[in-house]
Design a protein around this motif. Structure first.
Motif, PDB file in Angstrom:
ATOM      1  N   LEU A  24      -3.460  10.889  -2.273  1.00 16.31           N
ATOM      2  CA  LEU A  24      -4.997  11.669  -2.061  1.00 16.31           C
ATOM      3  C   LEU A  24      -5.599  10.804  -1.068  1.00 16.31           C
ATOM      4  CD1 LEU A  24      -6.467  12.129  -5.611  1.00 16.31           C
ATOM      5  CD2 LEU A  24      -5.277  13.814  -4.130  1.00 16.31           C
ATOM      6  N   ILE A  25      -5.099   9.395  -0.488  1.00 20.82           N
ATOM      7  CA  ILE A  25      -5.903   8.742   0.331  1.00 20.82           C
ATOM      8  C   ILE A  25      -5.245   8.701   1.628  1.00 20.82           C
ATOM      9  CG2 ILE A  25      -4.902   6.659  -0.533  1.00 20.82           C
ATOM     10  CD1 ILE A  25      -7.784   5.395  -0.426  1.00 20.82           C
ATOM     11  N   PRO A  26      -6.036   9.182   2.527  1.00 17.76           N
ATOM     12  CA  PRO A  26      -5.575   9.108   3.918  1.00 17.76           C
ATOM     13  C   PRO A  26      -5.308   7.593   4.559  1.00 17.76           C
ATOM     14  CG  PRO A  26      -7.891   9.797   4.122  1.00 17.76           C
ATOM     15  CD  PRO A  26      -7.352   9.583   2.550  1.00 17.76           C
ATOM     16  N   VAL A  27      -3.923   7.430   5.279  1.00 27.86           N
ATOM     17  CA  VAL A  27      -4.185   6.236   5.753  1.00 27.86           C
ATOM     18  C   VAL A  27      -5.195   5.601   6.568  1.00 27.86           C
ATOM     19  CG1 VAL A  27      -2.919   6.999   7.794  1.00 27.86           C
ATOM     20  CG2 VAL A  27      -2.410   4.808   7.134  1.00 27.86           C
ATOM     21  N   SER A  28      -6.059   6.178   7.108  1.00 26.41           N
ATOM     22  CA  SER A  28      -7.151   5.993   8.008  1.00 26.41           C
ATOM     23  C   SER A  28      -8.139   5.222   7.206  1.00 26.41           C
ATOM     24  CB  SER A  28      -7.921   7.162   8.913  1.00 26.41           C
ATOM     25  OG  SER A  28      -8.037   8.184   7.866  1.00 26.41           O
ATOM     26  N   ALA A  29      -7.932   5.518   5.872  1.00 26.77           N
ATOM     27  CA  ALA A  29      -9.099   4.966   4.855  1.00 26.77           C
ATOM     28  C   ALA A  29      -8.618   3.675   4.191  1.00 26.77           C
ATOM     29  CB  ALA A  29      -9.245   5.792   3.717  1.00 26.77           C
ATOM     30  N   VAL A  30      -7.603   2.922   4.528  1.00 25.49           N
ATOM     31  CA  VAL A  30      -7.237   1.741   3.947  1.00 25.49           C
ATOM     32  C   VAL A  30      -7.086   0.571   4.658  1.00 25.49           C
ATOM     33  CG1 VAL A  30      -5.787   2.949   2.066  1.00 25.49           C
ATOM     34  CG2 VAL A  30      -4.693   2.463   4.245  1.00 25.49           C
ATOM     35  N   GLY A  31      -7.241   0.585   6.022  1.00 23.97           N
ATOM     36  CA  GLY A  31      -7.239  -0.448   7.031  1.00 23.97           C
ATOM     37  C   GLY A  31      -7.902  -1.571   6.592  1.00 23.97           C
ATOM     38  N   GLY A  32      -7.556  -2.988   6.669  1.00 24.08           N
ATOM     39  CA  GLY A  32      -8.338  -3.884   5.875  1.00 24.08           C
ATOM     40  C   GLY A  32      -8.219  -4.157   4.355  1.00 24.08           C
ATOM     41  N   ALA A  33      -7.652  -3.143   3.616  1.00 19.69           N
ATOM     42  CA  ALA A  33      -7.514  -3.244   2.176  1.00 19.69           C
ATOM     43  C   ALA A  33      -6.209  -4.163   2.045  1.00 19.69           C
ATOM     44  CB  ALA A  33      -7.411  -1.987   1.696  1.00 19.69           C
ATOM     45  N   LYS A  34      -6.027  -4.887   0.997  1.00 17.75           N
ATOM     46  CA  LYS A  34      -4.808  -5.356   0.430  1.00 17.75           C
ATOM     47  C   LYS A  34      -3.873  -4.226  -0.376  1.00 17.75           C
ATOM     48  CE  LYS A  34      -5.506 -10.116   0.893  1.00 17.75           C
ATOM     49  NZ  LYS A  34      -6.691 -10.949   0.747  1.00 17.75           N
ATOM     50  N   ILE A  35      -3.076  -3.885   0.135  1.00 18.05           N
ATOM     51  CA  ILE A  35      -2.223  -2.818  -0.611  1.00 18.05           C
ATOM     52  C   ILE A  35      -0.880  -3.539  -1.223  1.00 18.05           C
ATOM     53  CG2 ILE A  35      -0.756  -0.703  -0.419  1.00 18.05           C
ATOM     54  CD1 ILE A  35      -2.621  -0.231   2.117  1.00 18.05           C
ATOM     55  N   VAL A  36      -0.825  -3.188  -2.679  1.00 19.83           N
ATOM     56  CA  VAL A  36       0.619  -3.685  -3.230  1.00 19.83           C
ATOM     57  C   VAL A  36       1.169  -2.350  -3.840  1.00 19.83           C
ATOM     58  CG1 VAL A  36       1.255  -4.983  -5.279  1.00 19.83           C
ATOM     59  CG2 VAL A  36      -0.606  -5.787  -3.932  1.00 19.83           C
ATOM     60  N   THR A  37       2.625  -2.432  -3.368  1.00 18.04           N
ATOM     61  CA  THR A  37       3.330  -1.297  -4.027  1.00 18.04           C
ATOM     62  C   THR A  37       4.212  -2.035  -5.064  1.00 18.04           C
ATOM     63  OG1 THR A  37       5.292  -1.707  -2.447  1.00 18.04           O
ATOM     64  CG2 THR A  37       3.291  -0.239  -1.817  1.00 18.04           C
ATOM     65  N   ILE A  38       5.084  -1.242  -5.579  1.00 20.60           N
ATOM     66  CA  ILE A  38       6.019  -1.904  -6.665  1.00 20.60           C
ATOM     67  C   ILE A  38       6.963  -2.630  -5.819  1.00 20.60           C
ATOM     68  CG2 ILE A  38       7.764  -0.202  -6.492  1.00 20.60           C
ATOM     69  CD1 ILE A  38       6.678  -1.692  -9.609  1.00 20.60           C
ATOM     70  N   GLU A  39       7.323  -2.666  -4.694  1.00 18.43           N
ATOM     71  CA  GLU A  39       8.437  -3.652  -3.831  1.00 18.43           C
ATOM     72  C   GLU A  39       7.492  -4.959  -3.860  1.00 18.43           C
ATOM     73  OE1 GLU A  39       7.442  -0.456  -3.051  1.00 18.43           O
ATOM     74  OE2 GLU A  39       9.090   0.630  -2.653  1.00 18.43           O
ATOM     75  N   GLY A  40       6.283  -5.104  -4.028  1.00 13.90           N
ATOM     76  CA  GLY A  40       5.802  -6.423  -3.710  1.00 13.90           C
ATOM     77  C   GLY A  40       5.290  -7.146  -5.103  1.00 13.90           C
TER      78      GLY A  40
END
Ligand code: FES
Ligand code: FES
Length: 164
Positions: A61-77
């Motif tokens: 639901l979230i565009p890539v343009s909205a997550v700059g600066g945020a810390k993202i964790v996926t299952i791989e991490g």
């Protein structure tokens, strides 16, 4: 095409994508991080869940343009140095999956729950996991896995008096 610097799993990654492309699409199709799954694409199933600044978020639901600066964790991490986290270990031990399509979202949702509430009660677990759907119906084992993860996590943390 716009250029973004994303902070994913402790790494800073440059990616070029249209501003309205979803984070899920960028993860899967541009960064080869395919752990987050495309289920419904409408925010209904939770298969695409990732953590954004620690908060379970539907990446479809979230565009890539909205997550700059945020810390993202996926299952791989999640795991480090080849070690599973208590939540991952518990899902394995309880056999809390069948096809596995929902599992990365479930594990990340449970991880966020146990960070906020290290010893959740049954109802708290059911409530927290409620928005993540499992078409294979492994809910009882998922709840059991979260309960086990809470116990494993508690064992991994030394008691207050033992800490230096
Ligand atoms: S794919 Fe994102 S909520 Fe279903
Ligand atoms: S294990 Fe198949 S959808 Fe959950």
């Amino acid at each position: 095409m716009a250029h973004y610097l994303l902070h994913i799993n402790g790494a800073s990654l440059h990616v070029a994508a249209p501003s309205d492309e979803t984070l899920l699409s960028v993860l899967r199709n541009r960064l080869d991080l395919t752990g987050a799954k495309y289920g419904c694409g409408e925010g209904q199933c939770g298969a695409c869940t990732v953590l954004i600044d620690g908060v379970p978020t539907r990446s479809c639901l979230i565009p890539v343009s909205a997550v700059g600066g945020a810390k993202i964790v996926t299952i791989e991490g999640l795991g480090q140095d080849g070690q599973l986290t208590p939540v991952q270990q518990a899902f394995v031990e309880e056999g809390a999956l069948q096809c596995g399509y929902c599992t990365s979202g479930m594990v990340l949702r449970a991880t966020a729950l146990l960070r906020e509430t290290p010893q959740p009660g049954h109802e708290q677990i059911v409530h927290a996991m409620d928005g993540n759907l499992c078409r294979c119906g492994t809910y009882p084992r998922i709840v059991a896995a979260v309960q086990l993860a809470a116990r494993l996590q508690a064992r991994a943390v030394p008691p207050e008096g033992a800490r230096r």
